[in-house]
Design a protein around this motif. Structure first.
Motif, PDB file in Angstrom:
ATOM      1  N   GLU A 199       0.843  -1.202   0.000  1.00  0.00           N
ATOM      2  CA  GLU A 199       0.000   0.000   0.000  1.00  0.00           C
ATOM      3  C   GLU A 199       0.879   1.253   0.000  1.00  0.00           C
ATOM      4  O   GLU A 199       1.843   1.352   0.754  1.00  0.00           O
ATOM      5  N   LYS A 200       0.531   2.183  -0.855  1.00  0.00           N
ATOM      6  CA  LYS A 200       1.253   3.458  -0.910  1.00  0.00           C
ATOM      7  C   LYS A 200       0.571   4.479  -0.006  1.00  0.00           C
ATOM      8  O   LYS A 200      -0.649   4.462   0.141  1.00  0.00           O
ATOM      9  N   PRO A 201       1.335   5.364   0.595  1.00  0.00           N
ATOM     10  CA  PRO A 201       0.716   6.391   1.453  1.00  0.00           C
ATOM     11  C   PRO A 201      -0.171   7.324   0.633  1.00  0.00           C
ATOM     12  O   PRO A 201       0.066   7.551  -0.564  1.00  0.00           O
ATOM     13  N   PHE A 202      -1.185   7.853   1.276  1.00  0.00           N
ATOM     14  CA  PHE A 202      -2.121   8.762   0.609  1.00  0.00           C
ATOM     15  C   PHE A 202      -1.369  10.015   0.169  1.00  0.00           C
ATOM     16  O   PHE A 202      -0.617  10.607   0.950  1.00  0.00           O
ATOM     17  N   ASP A 203      -1.560  10.401  -1.101  1.00  0.00           N
ATOM     18  CA  ASP A 203      -0.740  11.466  -1.688  1.00  0.00           C
ATOM     19  C   ASP A 203      -1.341  12.859  -1.534  1.00  0.00           C
ATOM     20  O   ASP A 203      -0.913  13.794  -2.212  1.00  0.00           O
ATOM     21  N   ILE A 204      -2.317  13.042  -0.658  1.00  0.00           N
ATOM     22  CA  ILE A 204      -2.925  14.358  -0.437  1.00  0.00           C
ATOM     23  C   ILE A 204      -2.710  14.728   1.032  1.00  0.00           C
ATOM     24  O   ILE A 204      -2.853  13.890   1.922  1.00  0.00           O
ATOM     25  N   THR A 220      -0.950  20.312   8.414  1.00  0.00           N
ATOM     26  CA  THR A 220      -1.669  19.978   9.643  1.00  0.00           C
ATOM     27  C   THR A 220      -2.095  18.522   9.706  1.00  0.00           C
ATOM     28  O   THR A 220      -2.424  18.032  10.788  1.00  0.00           O
ATOM     29  N   LEU A 221      -2.086  17.821   8.570  1.00  0.00           N
ATOM     30  CA  LEU A 221      -2.534  16.429   8.582  1.00  0.00           C
ATOM     31  C   LEU A 221      -1.963  15.704   7.373  1.00  0.00           C
ATOM     32  O   LEU A 221      -1.916  16.255   6.272  1.00  0.00           O
ATOM     33  N   THR A 222      -1.511  14.480   7.586  1.00  0.00           N
ATOM     34  CA  THR A 222      -0.999  13.638   6.510  1.00  0.00           C
ATOM     35  C   THR A 222      -1.545  12.228   6.681  1.00  0.00           C
ATOM     36  O   THR A 222      -2.075  11.875   7.738  1.00  0.00           O
ATOM     37  N   GLY A 223      -1.397  11.421   5.630  1.00  0.00           N
ATOM     38  CA  GLY A 223      -1.776  10.014   5.720  1.00  0.00           C
ATOM     39  C   GLY A 223      -3.243   9.761   5.476  1.00  0.00           C
ATOM     40  O   GLY A 223      -3.958  10.555   4.860  1.00  0.00           O
ATOM     41  N   GLU A 224      -3.713   8.625   6.000  1.00  0.00           N
ATOM     42  CA  GLU A 224      -5.068   8.158   5.727  1.00  0.00           C
ATOM     43  C   GLU A 224      -6.141   9.022   6.386  1.00  0.00           C
ATOM     44  O   GLU A 224      -7.280   9.028   5.936  1.00  0.00           O
TER      45      GLU A 224
END
Length: 387
Positions: free
Chosen positions: A46-51, A92-96
């Motif tokens: 799984e690749k990390p969410f790119d947004i 302020t936020l990364t990932g899923e």
């Protein structure tokens, strides 16, 4: 939830990071979302969410696509895409968890119109951004003076510069539509930047500016509240609050959002509660409801001929009397039911240290006249000796 270095200094400002609510840990910012998925690893393949979610001045947050696959963490200063030029914000936020926030705000993650995230901000980018931020208060004051000269019925509440300093967005509130074409020309000539005017509501204005409410805490709209539901005076009536605009209105001038917090509980409790318009028929006369207490399940009634004398009845007693009235039966009087509800008052204060009364200091002290009498005697003796 602030960081460890947010202790207060002598001037009232945060002592540690000195960023006044914009620290790198993102712990004391407005509308902060705790990343509870940060310690969880992704499944294999799984690749990390790119947004990522980026916050700008005050509570404005937008989503940007990390097309360059940069390694980002919360608190990083980044350069993002804008309509013209670039803007500077804080991650302020990364990932899923970003996917969850996008779904909550109804933003599609596969949309092509999602702007790009260019790079991590360099020191030059940050210096330009800080200089632009330092000009905001001066420009806001000057723009208000220009609006007053033009006699425009509007209030400029906040100014936000773009990260590259080429554009400024002016947030204003107004009751009616405002023709600010001449205002834009004058401000563009005075400040030498591109101008964008954006009208906001009074609740959005309080959200951007922030403040302390009458409860002593920070405003809900600037800390965690994201949706503004309409608040009506009926919410205050159901909760039996006095319709005083000074107490019910918040800093935005509208009814407080917290009036809706407990409204559902009151409405549920009022389902099996007698109405305020209830009338009781007794042999002594008809009685009206003067007051009710939902928490204690009690109501106060008074006779039509004697409205100043109230009688406390329980909810069950009122329902019983209403049932008898429906059968065209009259009860003898309200006093028969009210006698059962008399409760003896308990003494709260106990004299544990030998003190007679809490009001002992209210009594005036008796003056000691011994010294005065002594002086009078001495004066008399002197007069007699002289004579």
């Amino acid at each position: 939830m602030g960081c460890n270095s947010c202790s207060t200094g002598k001037d009232g400002q945060p002592k540690g990071c000195k960023n006044n609510g914009t620290c790198g840990t993102d712990g004391c910012n407005k509308l902060t979302v705790f990343d509870w998925l940060s310690n969880m690893s992704l499944p294999n393949g799984e690749k990390p969410f790119d947004i990522v979610e980026v916050r700008f001045k005050n509570s404005r947050k937008e989503f940007f696509r990390n097309s360059e696959n940069l390694t980002l963490s919360i608190g990083d200063i980044v350069a993002t895409q804008a309509q013209s030029g670039h803007d500077i914000g804080m991650v302020t936020l990364t990932g899923e968890l970003v996917r969850v926030q996008m779904k909550k705000k109804k933003v599609r993650d596969n949309a092509e119109e999602i702007p790009k995230l260019y790079r991590k901000a360099t020191q030059k980018d940050i210096d330009i951004w800080q200089k632009a931020r330092d000009r905001e208060e001066e420009i806001k004051k000057r723009s208000r003076e220009i609006a007053i000269i033009l006699k425009l019925q509007m209030k400029i509440s906040d100014v936000e510069f773009q990260g590259d300093g080429s554009k400024a967005t002016f947030y204003y509130t107004a009751e009616d539509r405002v023709d600010f074409r001449q205002l834009i020309k004058d401000m563009a000539k005075a400040f030498g930047i591109r101008i964008e005017m954006r009208q906001i509501g009074y609740r959005q204005e309080a959200q951007r500016l922030g403040g302390i409410g009458s409860c002593g805490r920070e405003l809900c709209c600037s800390t965690w509240l994201t949706d503004f539901r309409s608040v009506s005076t009926s919410a205050a009536r159901y909760q039996q609050l006095s319709l005083n605009p000074q107490k019910l209105a918040g800093q935005c001038g509208k009814l407080k959002c917290c009036l809706n917090y407990e409204l559902d509980l009151y409405l549920e409790a009022l389902k099996d509660f007698p109405s305020q318009d209830t009338k009781l028929f007794t042999e002594k006369g008809m009685a009206f409801c003067q007051k009710s207490d939902i928490f204690k399940s009690t109501l106060w009634f008074s006779y039509k001929d004697d409205p100043s004398n109230w009688h406390m009845l329980s909810k069950d007693q009122v329902i019983e009397i209403i049932g008898k009235n429906k059968k065209k039966e009259k009860v003898t009087s309200l006093e028969e039911y009210a006698v059962d509800n008399i409760v003896e008052e308990k003494v709260v204060f106990e004299n544990v240290v030998g003190q007679d009364s809490l009001t002992r200091f209210d009594k005036p002290k008796r003056r000691n006249n011994r010294n005065k009498n002594k002086k009078r005697r001495n004066n008399r003796k002197k007069r007699q000796n002289n004579a």
